[in-house]
Structure formats: C-alpha cells, structure tokens
Design a protein around this motif. Sequence first.
Motif, short mmCIF file in Angstrom:
data_model
loop_
_atom_site.label_atom_id
_atom_site.label_comp_id
_atom_site.label_asym_id
_atom_site.label_seq_id
_atom_site.Cartn_x
_atom_site.Cartn_y
_atom_site.Cartn_z
N ILE A 11 0.94 -1.37 -0.26
CA ILE A 11 0.40 0.03 -0.19
C ILE A 11 0.51 1.04 0.05
O ILE A 11 0.50 2.46 -0.56
CB ILE A 11 -1.16 0.26 1.35
CG1 ILE A 11 -1.86 -0.94 1.00
CG2 ILE A 11 -1.76 1.31 1.55
CD1 ILE A 11 -2.85 -0.95 2.30
N PHE A 47 2.32 8.17 0.39
CA PHE A 47 2.03 7.57 0.25
C PHE A 47 3.16 7.53 -1.58
O PHE A 47 1.80 8.73 -2.37
CB PHE A 47 1.29 6.30 -0.11
CG PHE A 47 0.93 6.00 1.43
CD1 PHE A 47 1.31 6.05 2.38
CD2 PHE A 47 -0.48 5.22 1.03
CE1 PHE A 47 0.97 5.45 3.40
CE2 PHE A 47 -1.00 4.31 2.32
CZ PHE A 47 -0.38 4.90 3.41
N ARG A 74 -4.10 0.80 -2.72
CA ARG A 74 -3.93 1.30 -2.86
C ARG A 74 -4.29 2.60 -3.59
O ARG A 74 -4.20 4.13 -3.10
CB ARG A 74 -1.90 1.63 -2.45
CG ARG A 74 -0.93 1.62 -4.09
CD ARG A 74 -0.49 1.09 -4.26
NE ARG A 74 0.67 2.14 -3.74
CZ ARG A 74 1.58 2.68 -4.47
NH1 ARG A 74 1.30 2.69 -5.82
NH2 ARG A 74 2.55 3.12 -4.15
N ILE A 84 -5.15 6.95 -2.21
CA ILE A 84 -3.52 7.12 -2.87
C ILE A 84 -3.61 9.13 -2.73
O ILE A 84 -2.80 9.51 -1.87
CB ILE A 84 -2.52 7.35 -3.96
CG1 ILE A 84 -1.59 6.96 -4.00
CG2 ILE A 84 -3.37 7.40 -5.15
CD1 ILE A 84 -0.57 6.59 -3.35
N GLN A 90 -3.96 7.75 4.59
CA GLN A 90 -3.35 7.43 5.12
C GLN A 90 -2.66 6.88 6.13
O GLN A 90 -2.26 6.64 6.74
CB GLN A 90 -2.33 8.36 4.00
CG GLN A 90 -2.30 8.13 2.30
CD GLN A 90 -1.47 9.12 1.41
OE1 GLN A 90 0.55 9.16 2.02
NE2 GLN A 90 -1.96 9.13 0.81
#
Length: 204
Positions: free
Chosen positions: A29, A94, A171, A175, A181
């Motif tokens: 992820i 991320f 993910r 994202i 997150q």
Amino acid sequence: MFTAEFLITSFIVVLIPGTGVVFTVSTGIAQGRRASFFASVGCTLGIFPHLLATIFGLAAVMHTSALAFQVLKYAGVAYLLYLAVATWRDRSAFAVQPMLGNSSATSLVTKAFLLNILNPKLTIFFLAFLPQFVQPGAASPLVQLLGLSAVFMAMTFAVFITYGLLAHAFRKVVIESPRAQAWLRRAFAAAFAGLAVQLARAER
C-alpha cells in the motif's frame, strides 16, 4: 507425501494473516507492487532457517531450551515494536510511482527476513507440522522433509505475492487521501504492536 491434506493444511496456514502478511500488505500500500514483491521474497526467505532447524533437529533444542526460546522471542518482540513505532512516526506520503533502487530493495528484503527469522513460534510450528506428512518407513525421510519444505515455501511466496498485488490495487483508492493514509499507518502500527504482544505471551 504431497497429499491433499498437506496441501490444503499448508494453504490455510499460509493464508492466515500474520506478521509477514501485515508487512507485505503495508509495504504494497505504501510503496507499490514492486516493493511488495521484495517484501514477499524476504518473508519467504525468513522461514527457510526455521525449516532447516526442523530438518536437522535444531527445533527440538529450541523446544527444550527455555533460554534459547526466550532470547529469540524477545528479539522478535523488540523488532515488531520497532516496526510499530517506525510505522506510526512515518509522515511521508504514499508514492504514486515509487522509485525502488537496489539499496531500498535490499533493505525491504532484509526487514522482511528479520521479521520471520526472529519468530521462534515458526520453528516450533514446523517441528510439529512437517513430520506429520513424512510417510512412515520412508527410505529417505530427509528428502521428503526437504520436498515438503520446498512446497510450503513456494506456496508462501505465491500467497504473499497475491496479498501484495491486492494491497497495490487497494492503494489506488487511498493514494490521494492523506487522512486515509494516516489511518492506515495507525492501523498497521497497531497490528505490529499487537503481534508483538502476542509473541511476548507465547510459550514453548
């Protein structure tokens, strides 16, 4: 040797989420599909020493030696807590297209390897698990144990790769959401901490 019972039992054991699965999913992820592949490699390699210990009788020593078990157990607990704290404190976003160089790939493999090698429950598990599927009166039980170990590791790698791919697909949903997150990091940190507590309470 490779009976349906062995294959089904191994698949169920590998499928049950544990430290390796949590690490692979969190890596997939946070860093993407390629990173989850290296996490899967490391987790799979991390069970190899436990399998060798079982094959060569070292698992029996681990089972009878309270000191050896406790030392390895608390090393594993410390490492899981380290991962929990590092995950909780991580504030980096991320990456959409992570650039995974050789150094970071090696780091991921090493972290995943340590995650499994520092878990003494795996050695005790294989001590109780693998010998059950060796055919009585086999001419070469060592060869059978090696074969069973190879199949178990291949199954582990395949399942972990699948977990990583699923995590990579998931993910994309989060994202662009810093809040999601943050909650995911907290969840993974809590999972690592919970696994550390579980390991600390484990007995031989």
